[in-house]
Scaffold this motif. Structure first.
Motif: not given
Ligand code: PLP
Length: 239
Positions: A166-177, A181-185, A219-228
């Motif tokens: 999910n953090s990778q997804y959030l990072k990718d979506q932010l980059l797309k926009e 963004v930075m996400l450590n390994e 774990s409470g940060i779901t894709r739905e929350i990220i999309d919203s």
């Protein structure tokens, strides 16, 4: 608390320890033993220090095994990054209220048996005293035990995998926009440009440090929350 001298080591932009600076500070203090605090997930950038590079720096500066002690502060990622097998560390601490989400703040510290044995045995409790204050919360270990037993090894692994994805997804979506963004390994802390609108920051309870903000994907940060969040962020940026 121990009235010890402290040296603060510089960090890289990623938040990880700057090992060249560690060497410099070790060389300046060569006549003294060193207690090194390593971060397994820094508070703001989620950076993970490399134990091997730290041990190399210690060896390079002439510190033998008996002249250093390594503690790993794994408050956040202790249950995500379980990699410390065969590393010369003395102890590790992990919070119970972060990744596991237990309802009261507490932490567990694990150390080598050889360190524990040197602690005094208290006759009237028939146990070794391992606390600083001599007092302890009996409920916290039950929360920890319950949480670990309910999730089990597989459950913890699934939670970690989901948070990393999910953090990778959030990072990718932010980059797309087009947002920096930075996400450590191995990290689940997504660092990005701080939004301008204070109402937006307050609504999403974003933590920020001057120009950067972060989201710790638990774990409470779901894709739905990220999309919203992303939808809201795009609207805020348009304004
Ligand atoms: C790297 C790190 N260490 C320690 C702590 C504090 O942990 P605790 O809340 O268990 O005292 C934090 C809290 O944010 C942290 O990020």
């Amino acid at each position: 608390m121990y009235r010890m001298e402290i040296e603060t080591i510089n960090t890289l932009v990623s938040g990880e320890m700057y090992y060249a600076d560690l060497r410099t500070k070790l060389l300046l203090n060569q006549n003294k033993p060193a207690i090194i605090n390593i971060n397994i997930g820094t508070t703001f950038k989620g950076a993970i220090d490399d134990i091997d590079s730290i041990v190399q720096a210690l060896e390079y500066c002439g510190y033998s095994n008996d002249k250093y002690y390594i503690h790993c502060d794994a408050a956040l990622y202790g249950l995500i990054v379980s990699f410390i097998k065969h590393k010369p560390i003395g102890s590790i601490s992990v919070s119970g209220h972060k990744f596991l989400g237990c309802p009261i703040p507490f932490g567990i510290q694990m150390t080598r048996k050889s360190n524990v044995n040197s602690l005094s045995n208290i006759e009237y409790i028939a146990s070794a005293d391992m606390t600083i204050s001599g007092s302890r919360n009996g409920l916290a270990p039950i929360f920890l035990w319950y949480s670990l037993s309910m999730k089990g090894y597989v459950g913890l692994w699934q939670d970690s995998k989901m948070c990393i994805e999910n953090s990778q997804y959030l990072k990718d979506q932010l980059l797309k926009e087009g947002i920096s963004v930075m996400l450590n390994e191995f990290s689940t802390t997504v660092v990005f440009e701080r939004p301008c609108d204070h109402k937006f920051i307050s609504h999403w309870k974003l933590c920020y440090l001057s120009g950067i903000a972060h989201i710790v994907v638990m774990s409470g940060i779901t894709r739905e929350i990220i999309d919203s969040f992303l939808k809201d962020l795009m609207q805020e940026r348009k304004k």
